[in-house]
Design a protein around this motif. Structure first.
Motif, PDB file in Angstrom:
ATOM      1  N   LEU A  83     -10.282 -10.328  -1.730  1.00 36.14           N
ATOM      2  CA  LEU A  83      -9.224  -9.335  -1.537  1.00 36.14           C
ATOM      3  C   LEU A  83      -8.208  -9.459  -2.664  1.00 36.14           C
ATOM      4  CD1 LEU A  83      -7.724  -7.190   0.137  1.00 36.14           C
ATOM      5  CD2 LEU A  83      -6.692  -9.053   1.457  1.00 36.14           C
ATOM      6  N   ASP A  84      -8.018  -8.362  -3.395  1.00 31.58           N
ATOM      7  CA  ASP A  84      -7.068  -8.333  -4.512  1.00 31.58           C
ATOM      8  C   ASP A  84      -5.942  -7.361  -4.191  1.00 31.58           C
ATOM      9  OD1 ASP A  84      -5.657  -8.190  -6.879  1.00 31.58           O
ATOM     10  OD2 ASP A  84      -7.448  -8.204  -8.151  1.00 31.58           O
ATOM     11  N   LEU A  85      -4.751  -7.902  -3.963  1.00 30.89           N
ATOM     12  CA  LEU A  85      -3.556  -7.098  -3.685  1.00 30.89           C
ATOM     13  C   LEU A  85      -2.471  -7.376  -4.728  1.00 30.89           C
ATOM     14  CD1 LEU A  85      -3.436  -7.529   0.182  1.00 30.89           C
ATOM     15  CD2 LEU A  85      -3.530  -5.335  -0.989  1.00 30.89           C
ATOM     16  N   SER A  86      -2.882  -7.742  -5.910  1.00 30.45           N
ATOM     17  CA  SER A  86      -1.918  -8.069  -6.957  1.00 30.45           C
ATOM     18  C   SER A  86      -1.195  -6.814  -7.442  1.00 30.45           C
ATOM     19  CB  SER A  86      -2.624  -8.756  -8.127  1.00 30.45           C
ATOM     20  OG  SER A  86      -3.633  -7.921  -8.670  1.00 30.45           O
ATOM     21  N   PHE A  87      -0.018  -7.023  -8.050  1.00 28.05           N
ATOM     22  CA  PHE A  87       0.794  -5.939  -8.610  1.00 28.05           C
ATOM     23  C   PHE A  87       1.098  -4.861  -7.567  1.00 28.05           C
ATOM     24  CE2 PHE A  87      -1.161  -7.909 -12.306  1.00 28.05           C
ATOM     25  CZ  PHE A  87      -0.080  -8.019 -13.176  1.00 28.05           C
ATOM     26  N   ASN A  88       1.693  -5.288  -6.457  1.00 27.46           N
ATOM     27  CA  ASN A  88       2.165  -4.369  -5.427  1.00 27.46           C
ATOM     28  C   ASN A  88       3.619  -4.720  -5.097  1.00 27.46           C
ATOM     29  OD1 ASN A  88       0.072  -2.356  -4.267  1.00 27.46           O
ATOM     30  ND2 ASN A  88      -1.126  -4.224  -4.570  1.00 27.46           N
ATOM     31  N   HIS A  89       4.105  -4.251  -3.949  1.00 26.03           N
ATOM     32  CA  HIS A  89       5.496  -4.501  -3.554  1.00 26.03           C
ATOM     33  C   HIS A  89       5.570  -5.326  -2.273  1.00 26.03           C
ATOM     34  CE1 HIS A  89       6.880  -0.625  -5.860  1.00 26.03           C
ATOM     35  NE2 HIS A  89       6.382  -1.558  -6.650  1.00 26.03           N
ATOM     36  N   ILE A  90       4.599  -6.184  -2.048  1.00 24.87           N
ATOM     37  CA  ILE A  90       4.477  -6.952  -0.812  1.00 24.87           C
ATOM     38  C   ILE A  90       5.523  -8.071  -0.771  1.00 24.87           C
ATOM     39  CG2 ILE A  90       2.946  -8.430   0.551  1.00 24.87           C
ATOM     40  CD1 ILE A  90       0.604  -6.896  -0.842  1.00 24.87           C
ATOM     41  N   GLU A  91       6.214  -8.190   0.365  1.00 23.32           N
ATOM     42  CA  GLU A  91       7.240  -9.219   0.527  1.00 23.32           C
ATOM     43  C   GLU A  91       6.841 -10.310   1.516  1.00 23.32           C
ATOM     44  OE1 GLU A  91      10.908  -7.395   1.579  1.00 23.32           O
ATOM     45  OE2 GLU A  91      11.111  -6.291  -0.306  1.00 23.32           O
ATOM     46  N   LYS A  92       5.824 -10.074   2.320  1.00 17.66           N
ATOM     47  CA  LYS A  92       5.460 -11.023   3.378  1.00 17.66           C
ATOM     48  C   LYS A  92       3.947 -11.130   3.488  1.00 17.66           C
ATOM     49  CE  LYS A  92       6.086 -11.733   8.408  1.00 17.66           C
ATOM     50  NZ  LYS A  92       6.744 -13.031   8.409  1.00 17.66           N
ATOM     51  N   ILE A  93       3.453 -12.362   3.610  1.00 16.19           N
ATOM     52  CA  ILE A  93       2.028 -12.576   3.851  1.00 16.19           C
ATOM     53  C   ILE A  93       1.764 -12.423   5.344  1.00 16.19           C
ATOM     54  CG2 ILE A  93       0.112 -14.187   3.676  1.00 16.19           C
ATOM     55  CD1 ILE A  93       1.504 -15.538   1.372  1.00 16.19           C
ATOM     56  N   GLU A  94       0.959 -11.436   5.708  1.00 14.34           N
ATOM     57  CA  GLU A  94       0.660 -11.154   7.111  1.00 14.34           C
ATOM     58  C   GLU A  94      -0.607 -10.317   7.178  1.00 14.34           C
ATOM     59  OE1 GLU A  94       3.750  -8.662   8.761  1.00 14.34           O
ATOM     60  OE2 GLU A  94       4.032  -7.644   6.854  1.00 14.34           O
ATOM     61  N   GLY A  95      -1.088 -10.073   8.406  1.00 12.17           N
ATOM     62  CA  GLY A  95      -2.222  -9.169   8.589  1.00 12.17           C
ATOM     63  C   GLY A  95      -3.554  -9.691   8.098  1.00 12.17           C
ATOM     64  N   LEU A  96      -3.675 -11.018   7.891  1.00 15.20           N
ATOM     65  CA  LEU A  96      -4.917 -11.589   7.364  1.00 15.20           C
ATOM     66  C   LEU A  96      -5.693 -12.365   8.418  1.00 15.20           C
ATOM     67  CD1 LEU A  96      -3.467 -13.014   4.005  1.00 15.20           C
ATOM     68  CD2 LEU A  96      -4.637 -10.820   4.330  1.00 15.20           C
ATOM     69  N   GLU A  97      -5.204 -12.367   9.656  1.00 11.37           N
ATOM     70  CA  GLU A  97      -5.760 -13.238  10.697  1.00 11.37           C
ATOM     71  C   GLU A  97      -7.260 -13.024  10.930  1.00 11.37           C
ATOM     72  OE1 GLU A  97      -3.122 -11.347  11.036  1.00 11.37           O
ATOM     73  OE2 GLU A  97      -1.442 -12.763  11.194  1.00 11.37           O
ATOM     74  N   SER A  98      -7.731 -11.794  10.770  1.00  6.13           N
ATOM     75  CA  SER A  98      -9.132 -11.484  11.072  1.00  6.13           C
ATOM     76  C   SER A  98     -10.077 -11.833   9.934  1.00  6.13           C
ATOM     77  CB  SER A  98      -9.273  -9.985  11.388  1.00  6.13           C
ATOM     78  OG  SER A  98      -8.419  -9.605  12.444  1.00  6.13           O
ATOM     79  N   LEU A  99      -9.544 -12.132   8.769  1.00  5.95           N
ATOM     80  CA  LEU A  99     -10.380 -12.300   7.577  1.00  5.95           C
ATOM     81  C   LEU A  99     -10.835 -13.753   7.427  1.00  5.95           C
ATOM     82  CD1 LEU A  99      -8.291 -10.102   5.125  1.00  5.95           C
ATOM     83  CD2 LEU A  99      -9.937  -9.404   6.861  1.00  5.95           C
ATOM     84  N   ARG A 100     -11.574 -14.245   8.387  1.00  8.63           N
ATOM     85  CA  ARG A 100     -11.948 -15.653   8.407  1.00  8.63           C
ATOM     86  C   ARG A 100     -12.983 -16.018   7.351  1.00  8.63           C
ATOM     87  NH1 ARG A 100     -10.318 -14.460  13.420  1.00  8.63           N
ATOM     88  NH2 ARG A 100      -9.033 -16.030  14.486  1.00  8.63           N
ATOM     89  N   LYS A 101     -13.669 -15.022   6.786  1.00  9.37           N
ATOM     90  CA  LYS A 101     -14.655 -15.297   5.748  1.00  9.37           C
ATOM     91  C   LYS A 101     -14.067 -15.189   4.342  1.00  9.37           C
ATOM     92  CE  LYS A 101     -18.744 -13.827   8.375  1.00  9.37           C
ATOM     93  NZ  LYS A 101     -19.941 -12.935   8.378  1.00  9.37           N
ATOM     94  N   LEU A 102     -12.786 -14.887   4.263  1.00  5.06           N
ATOM     95  CA  LEU A 102     -12.148 -14.665   2.965  1.00  5.06           C
ATOM     96  C   LEU A 102     -12.232 -15.918   2.090  1.00  5.06           C
ATOM     97  CD1 LEU A 102     -10.664 -12.212   1.718  1.00  5.06           C
ATOM     98  CD2 LEU A 102      -8.524 -13.383   2.221  1.00  5.06           C
ATOM     99  N   GLU A 103     -12.709 -15.726   0.849  1.00  2.11           N
ATOM    100  CA  GLU A 103     -12.838 -16.824  -0.102  1.00  2.11           C
ATOM    101  C   GLU A 103     -11.865 -16.693  -1.273  1.00  2.11           C
ATOM    102  OE1 GLU A 103     -16.907 -16.818  -1.309  1.00  2.11           O
ATOM    103  OE2 GLU A 103     -17.689 -17.252   0.703  1.00  2.11           O
ATOM    104  N   PHE A 104     -11.551 -15.469  -1.654  1.00  2.73           N
ATOM    105  CA  PHE A 104     -10.664 -15.228  -2.799  1.00  2.73           C
ATOM    106  C   PHE A 104      -9.540 -14.287  -2.368  1.00  2.73           C
ATOM    107  CE2 PHE A 104      -9.329 -12.406  -6.224  1.00  2.73           C
ATOM    108  CZ  PHE A 104      -8.972 -13.298  -7.221  1.00  2.73           C
ATOM    109  N   LEU A 105      -8.291 -14.694  -2.648  1.00  4.48           N
ATOM    110  CA  LEU A 105      -7.134 -13.873  -2.299  1.00  4.48           C
ATOM    111  C   LEU A 105      -6.161 -13.858  -3.476  1.00  4.48           C
ATOM    112  CD1 LEU A 105      -5.385 -12.279  -0.286  1.00  4.48           C
ATOM    113  CD2 LEU A 105      -4.506 -14.463   0.561  1.00  4.48           C
ATOM    114  N   ASP A 106      -5.852 -12.658  -3.961  1.00  7.38           N
ATOM    115  CA  ASP A 106      -4.928 -12.499  -5.087  1.00  7.38           C
ATOM    116  C   ASP A 106      -3.699 -11.705  -4.623  1.00  7.38           C
ATOM    117  OD1 ASP A 106      -3.602 -12.196  -7.465  1.00  7.38           O
ATOM    118  OD2 ASP A 106      -5.364 -11.572  -8.611  1.00  7.38           O
ATOM    119  N   LEU A 107      -2.561 -12.386  -4.565  1.00  4.65           N
ATOM    120  CA  LEU A 107      -1.294 -11.759  -4.201  1.00  4.65           C
ATOM    121  C   LEU A 107      -0.282 -11.899  -5.341  1.00  4.65           C
ATOM    122  CD1 LEU A 107      -0.959 -13.035  -0.515  1.00  4.65           C
ATOM    123  CD2 LEU A 107      -1.584 -10.737  -1.246  1.00  4.65           C
TER     124      LEU A 107
END
Length: 541
Positions: free
Chosen positions: A103-127
């Motif tokens: 999941l790549d969410l880089s270069f956005n306006h995100i202020e809080k890490i949330e909403g990821l609880e269901s992504l238990r298979k996630l291996e790569f996260l870009d914030l």
């Protein structure tokens, strides 16, 4: 020369002032999927049947001025999602992406890490390149191997401790955050995350790991779980008196110059410190037991959530299968088996998506047949809503029982600790009473010697001056006695109050989080059913 990230964001904000933010919709998703189809992926789409969102593995939605993530329900097989360079302010709408790995969410306006609880298979996260100040809400990401959060506003070094549950984390990128300016930043991170192999594109070799182990503050944080929401060890250090118990006693230094008095005072302080050490050790052990109980709760909670999500997905799929079943019948015999129930999802070899149903309905030319099929689908959509509601109620009841069990367990633990601690504090008060009796006897004897001028030749002038006034000496001893009892009582009250406050805050935090989760899940289910019915209405027009 690299432009600082803050200036980058300011530039992008000014550049996009005239751009109207948009929300992901079905047309955008179709366009994105069509745009990435290649000759080698012909099985992904059958033009006569429409786009099968449930078969999409990769999806790129970057540089589209997206403000809100939505309409991602059918992407149950999606593994890679690219949403970089948008205007996204909140991580949401990803609840059904159970297969997501990147999941790549880089270069956005995100202020809080949330909403990821269901992504238990996630291996790569870009914030990276967002506005995040706290690393949080990542407890379920146990398969995370690479986490990029560069160029944000993280200032607290102990935030990194929230990543320790991601045991597979091998790569971490934190550069560009204020926290990187802290002394021994690299060593702290390495000590906190012993499995880390790369930090800010630097290989963590054995020399760095050995050096990190020498950082005492890190070792304390790691072994005693000191840094968490209540900062327990720091609380203990502030709860117990630093230095001497006589710090606030009047004339304490002068009294200590009397040899007999000094011996009694030193023995008393040694006994009290031994008991305080015993209480601290007991408190740390109790704290670690409570942490273990909380971790056990988290495991049960995560398992319950995983089971709930799996059953939710299966339930939706069962109803979609029932919608699809009459659509697979011949148009020449439209009424055949319209209401016949389909087999269980586990007995099906194929996966039905909402899009497939809409495509098949769109092919029906007979208006009466179409109306009949759409009514059937609407009835099933109503059943979806009821089924999801029933499952949510069952899940909420299950979680409430788990929370009650945690509450009872912690309450019992705190009560047991309170009984043991009460006994130790009683010993402290007994030792104080014994000390008070001894120093009064020494004081009386010294007063008599001074009055009779039978004092030792080496007694200082300050001591002689003090012991010429009986009232001053006795007042000093009385005040010291009162100070010691107050300190002991305050520590006892503060320690037990802290444990109870910790438990109350923990339980309330869990309940509040679950209440919010309940609202989000209900809203998500409602939105899904509404969207489904809207699509059916469009076909009927």
């Amino acid at each position: 020369m690299r432009v600082p990230w803050q200036k980058k964001n300011e530039f992008m904000d000014s550049f996009r002032k005239e751009i109207v933010p948009i929300i992901i919709d079905e047309n955008m998703l179709k366009e994105a999927v069509m745009g990435q189809i290649t000759d080698d992926e012909e099985n992904l789409i059958v033009k006569t049947e429409g786009i099968h969102f449930n078969e999409v593995i990769h999806l790129s939605l970057g540089n589209r001025d997206i403000m809100m993530i939505a309409y991602m329900w059918d992407f149950t097989s999606l593994e890679d999602l690219y949403l970089a360079h948008n205007l996204i302010e909140k991580i949401e709408g990803l609840n059904h992406l159970f297969s997501l790995k990147c999941l790549d969410l880089s270069f956005n306006h995100i202020e809080k890490i949330e909403g990821l609880e269901s992504l238990r298979k996630l291996e790569f996260l870009d914030l990276s390149n967002n506005r995040i100040s706290v690393i949080e809400n990542m407890d379920t990401l146990e398969n995370l191997t690479e986490f990029c959060i560069e160029n944000n506003v993280i200032r607290q070094m102990h935030n990194v401790l929230n990543l320790r549950k991601s045991k597979k984390l091998g790569t971490l990128k934190l550069s560009g955050n204020p926290v990187c300016e802290e002394n021994e930043y690299k060593l702290f991170i390495v000590a906190c995350l012993p499995n880390l192999m790369y930090l800010d594109d630097i290989v963590i070799d054995e020399d760095i790991k050995q050096e990190a182990l020498k950082v005492k503050i890190v070792q304390n944080e790691m072994t005693s779980e000191a840094v968490h929401e209540n900062d327990f060890v720091r609380f203990l250090n502030g709860c117990f008196p630093s230095g001497s118990m006589f710090k606030e006693d009047p004339e304490a230094e002068t009294l200590h110059c009397v040899p007999e008095m000094a011996q009694v005072m030193d023995q008393f302080e040694k006994q009290i410190q031994e008991l305080f050490t015993k209480i601290i050790t007991l408190s740390l052990a109790e704290h670690n037991q409570r942490e273990a109980e909380r971790n056990s709760f988290n495991s049960v909670y995560t398992a319950a959530m995983g089971d709930y999500q799996k059953k939710t997905s299966e339930t939706i799929q069962q109803h979609l299968q029932r919608m699809m079943e009459p659509l697979q019948e011949s148009d020449s015999n439209p009424k055949k088996n319209i209401t016949q129930p389909c087999n269980s999802l586990m007995e099906k070899e194929t996966f039905v998506s909402q899009t497939e149903i809409m495509v098949k309905l769109g092919k029906i030319s007979d208006l009466e047949v179409l109306k009949e099929r759409i009514n059937h689908c609407k009835n099933e959509s109503s059943k979806i809503s009821q089924s999801l509601m029933d499952m949510e109620l069952l899940y909420v009841s299950q979680i409430a029982d788990i929370i009650k069990m945690l509450d009872r367990t912690l309450t019992d633990m705190i009560c047991n600790f309170g009984e043991i601690a009460e006994g130790i504090f009683t010993q402290c008060r007994d030792i104080e009473d014994e000390y008070y009796d001894k120093v009064r006897k020494v004081a009386v004897a010294t007063l008599e010697k001074v009055a009779k001028e039978e004092v030792e030749m080496n007694m200082s002038g300050d001591v002689l001056m003090l012991f010429t006034d009986r009232d001053t000496v006795m007042d000093a001893l009385d005040t010291g006695h009162a100070n010691h009892l107050r300190i002991i009582n305050d520590i006892e009250t503060q320690l037990l109050a802290h444990f109870n406050a910790w438990k109350a805050k923990l339980i309330k935090g869990i309940q509040d989080k679950e209440l919010l989760g309940n609202r989000i899940r209900l809203a998500d289910s409602h939105e899904y059913v509404v969207h489904l019915r809207e699509e059916l209405e469009k076909i009927q027009m």
